[in-house]
Enzyme design. Sequence first.
Site, PDB file in Angstrom:
ATOM      1  N   CYS A 213      -0.805   2.580 -15.576  1.00 59.73           N
ATOM      2  CA  CYS A 213      -2.200   2.908 -15.918  1.00 59.73           C
ATOM      3  C   CYS A 213      -2.300   3.934 -17.044  1.00 59.73           C
ATOM      4  O   CYS A 213      -3.298   3.993 -17.750  1.00 59.73           O
ATOM      5  CB  CYS A 213      -2.937   3.420 -14.692  1.00 59.73           C
TER       6      CYS A 213
ATOM      7  N   HIS B 161      -9.447   5.922 -17.355  1.00 59.22           N
ATOM      8  CA  HIS B 161      -8.809   4.674 -16.920  1.00 59.22           C
ATOM      9  C   HIS B 161      -9.625   4.123 -15.764  1.00 59.22           C
ATOM     10  O   HIS B 161     -10.002   4.862 -14.841  1.00 59.22           O
ATOM     11  CB  HIS B 161      -7.368   4.957 -16.492  1.00 59.22           C
TER      12      HIS B 161
ATOM     13  N   ASN C 154      -9.499  -3.257 -12.280  1.00 62.29           N
ATOM     14  CA  ASN C 154      -8.518  -2.335 -12.872  1.00 62.29           C
ATOM     15  C   ASN C 154      -7.540  -3.171 -13.708  1.00 62.29           C
ATOM     16  O   ASN C 154      -6.739  -3.919 -13.156  1.00 62.29           O
ATOM     17  CB  ASN C 154      -7.801  -1.591 -11.736  1.00 62.29           C
TER      18      ASN C 154
HETATM   19  N1  ACO Z   1     -11.239  -5.701   2.422  1.00 58.43           N
HETATM   20  C1  ACO Z   1     -11.612  -5.291   3.643  1.00 58.43           C
HETATM   21  N2  ACO Z   1     -10.965  -4.346   4.344  1.00 58.43           N
HETATM   22  C2  ACO Z   1      -9.894  -3.775   3.769  1.00 58.43           C
HETATM   23  C3  ACO Z   1      -9.455  -4.141   2.480  1.00 58.43           C
HETATM   24  C4  ACO Z   1     -10.170  -5.138   1.809  1.00 58.43           C
HETATM   25  N3  ACO Z   1      -9.836  -5.564   0.570  1.00 58.43           N
HETATM   26  N4  ACO Z   1      -8.386  -3.382   2.166  1.00 58.43           N
HETATM   27  C5  ACO Z   1      -8.153  -2.563   3.209  1.00 58.43           C
HETATM   28  N5  ACO Z   1      -9.069  -2.805   4.181  1.00 58.43           N
HETATM   29  C6  ACO Z   1      -9.209  -2.157   5.476  1.00 58.43           C
HETATM   30  C7  ACO Z   1      -7.917  -1.524   5.966  1.00 58.43           C
HETATM   31  O1  ACO Z   1      -7.109  -2.458   6.645  1.00 58.43           O
HETATM   32  C8  ACO Z   1      -8.444  -0.438   6.863  1.00 58.43           C
HETATM   33  O2  ACO Z   1      -8.813  -1.011   8.109  1.00 58.43           O
HETATM   34  P1  ACO Z   1      -8.536  -0.203   9.495  1.00 58.43           P
HETATM   35  O3  ACO Z   1      -9.366   1.057   9.386  1.00 58.43           O
HETATM   36  O4  ACO Z   1      -9.009  -1.147  10.528  1.00 58.43           O
HETATM   37  O5  ACO Z   1      -7.074   0.083   9.521  1.00 58.43           O
HETATM   38  C9  ACO Z   1      -9.721   0.017   6.184  1.00 58.43           C
HETATM   39  O6  ACO Z   1     -10.119  -1.069   5.323  1.00 58.43           O
HETATM   40  C10 ACO Z   1      -9.546   1.261   5.342  1.00 58.43           C
HETATM   41  O7  ACO Z   1      -8.366   1.105   4.543  1.00 58.43           O
HETATM   42  P2  ACO Z   1      -7.889   2.224   3.571  1.00 58.43           P
HETATM   43  O8  ACO Z   1      -6.652   1.763   2.887  1.00 58.43           O
HETATM   44  O9  ACO Z   1      -7.873   3.514   4.319  1.00 58.43           O
HETATM   45  O10 ACO Z   1      -9.117   2.201   2.537  1.00 58.43           O
HETATM   46  P3  ACO Z   1      -9.491   3.285   1.466  1.00 58.43           P
HETATM   47  O11 ACO Z   1     -10.808   3.829   1.770  1.00 58.43           O
HETATM   48  O12 ACO Z   1      -8.367   4.229   1.206  1.00 58.43           O
HETATM   49  O13 ACO Z   1      -9.677   2.374   0.170  1.00 58.43           O
HETATM   50  C11 ACO Z   1      -8.532   1.820  -1.843  1.00 58.43           C
HETATM   51  C12 ACO Z   1      -8.579   1.632  -0.323  1.00 58.43           C
HETATM   52  C13 ACO Z   1      -9.787   1.231  -2.434  1.00 58.43           C
HETATM   53  C14 ACO Z   1      -7.319   1.060  -2.344  1.00 58.43           C
HETATM   54  C15 ACO Z   1      -8.433   3.338  -2.185  1.00 58.43           C
HETATM   55  O14 ACO Z   1      -7.438   3.940  -1.420  1.00 58.43           O
HETATM   56  C16 ACO Z   1      -8.176   3.565  -3.649  1.00 58.43           C
HETATM   57  O15 ACO Z   1      -8.965   3.240  -4.502  1.00 58.43           O
HETATM   58  N6  ACO Z   1      -7.052   4.183  -3.970  1.00 58.43           N
HETATM   59  C17 ACO Z   1      -6.732   4.463  -5.367  1.00 58.43           C
HETATM   60  C18 ACO Z   1      -6.260   3.242  -6.048  1.00 58.43           C
HETATM   61  C19 ACO Z   1      -6.091   3.542  -7.512  1.00 58.43           C
HETATM   62  O16 ACO Z   1      -6.832   4.281  -8.089  1.00 58.43           O
HETATM   63  N7  ACO Z   1      -5.130   2.989  -8.131  1.00 58.43           N
HETATM   64  C20 ACO Z   1      -5.041   3.349  -9.531  1.00 58.43           C
HETATM   65  C21 ACO Z   1      -3.779   3.320 -10.037  1.00 58.43           C
HETATM   66  S1  ACO Z   1      -3.334   1.663 -10.212  1.00 58.43           S
HETATM   67  C22 ACO Z   1      -1.901   1.690 -11.182  1.00 58.43           C
HETATM   68  O17 ACO Z   1      -1.428   2.669 -11.673  1.00 58.43           O
HETATM   69  C23 ACO Z   1      -1.209   0.397 -11.293  1.00 58.43           C
END
Ligand code: ACO
Length: 339
Positions: A118, A265, A295
């Site tokens: 990224c 980003h 992304n």
């Molecule tokens: N649809 C529905 N439910 C989902 C999904 C989905 N796509 N993905 C996960 N869930 C569920 C999980 O299983 C979990 O369920 P549970 O509570 O029953 O266990 C619940 O949703 C919450 O999951 P979390 O992983 O805790 O969700 P979070 O609020 O952390 O959001 C996310 C996930 C969006 C990925 C977030 O953590 C995020 O944006 N992180 C940063 C990602 C990022 O910025 N990456 C950038 C760098 S990318 C690079 O460098 C290549």
Amino acid sequence: MIKKYSSKISGLGKYLPENKVTNDHLSTLMDTSHDWIVERTGIEERRFIAKDSTEGTASMGVKAAQQAIDRAGISKDDIDLIVFATLSPDYYFPGSGVLVQDLMGIGTCPALDVRNQCSGFIYALSVANQYICTGTYKNVLVIGSEHHSGGLDLTTRGRTVSVIFGDGAGAAVVSRHENPEEGVLSTHLHSEGKHAKELSLIGPSTKKWVHEVFENYDPNDPDYHPYMNGQLVFKNAVVRFSEVIGEALTKNNLKPSDIDMLIPHQANLRIAQFVQKKFGLQDDQVYNNIMRYGNTTAASIPIATCEAWEEGKINSGDHVMLAAFGSGFTWGSSLIKWV
Ligand code: ACO
């Protein structure tokens, strides 16, 4: 560095595959929903290269690059160096930079691939800036391009990662500029390798070599799909984005209110909103397009910068702040006084 010149972005280009993939479509492939994806990430749709297309990382990069070269008012023969940033290269080797060189019919200038995910575009821009400021090169073609869709796990198992990413390419021609008070004022780069595996794709690789894929391929082996510790990435991203933007402001004796346009980003709209609030920026001081493209990793900053420029939101004299955080972990910023 002995600085003889400054560098400026003289042309921008972008290319997004036509094939739009909505959140509702992803919901037919995995257990997810439009509302969950919008609430957690801000993404409404993204582009995936169509399944029957021969398009790839380098060929998308070529389309963005040609537009950037045309807008810079130069010819491909004026390019002195190609710097190509991607985490999804066409091949394990050679890099996609030389593929672009071949596809565009650019002679024998050097072509360099940057593997900083990224933060790839900021790292690539810093390389271009250094070569131009020392007087080595006049025009550097910087490309960020990603073909994520081919490698995502589009089942419920991979939903946390796969709903986030999209395909696309952006490019900039970075050119010599005589006025040191304008153009790229600074770049700041950082990395922290202890988090390398927290956002990674392990196989195939020299650790998990190709014969293993053919002989013992286990479709349930998570190493063959991107892994992301989403919460750790999120927590680090909001801290590092803020630090590195602050670093650029301090270095240039500027205040947050001096930023005319922040182009973060496009990782997650929630991260961009956190950073916006932290620096007290108004909506018209931040550009986001993650809603439409997801992304696109190394491509996200050049695509967003190109789009902001096309919409007349970046003008001569503006202070434009680019900032990124991602896999590695790596992060960086660049402050540009737009010419
Ligand atoms: N649809 C529905 N439910 C989902 C999904 C989905 N796509 N993905 C996960 N869930 C569920 C999980 O299983 C979990 O369920 P549970 O509570 O029953 O266990 C619940 O949703 C919450 O999951 P979390 O992983 O805790 O969700 P979070 O609020 O952390 O959001 C996310 C996930 C969006 C990925 C977030 O953590 C995020 O944006 N992180 C940063 C990602 C990022 O910025 N990456 C950038 C760098 S990318 C690079 O460098 C290549």
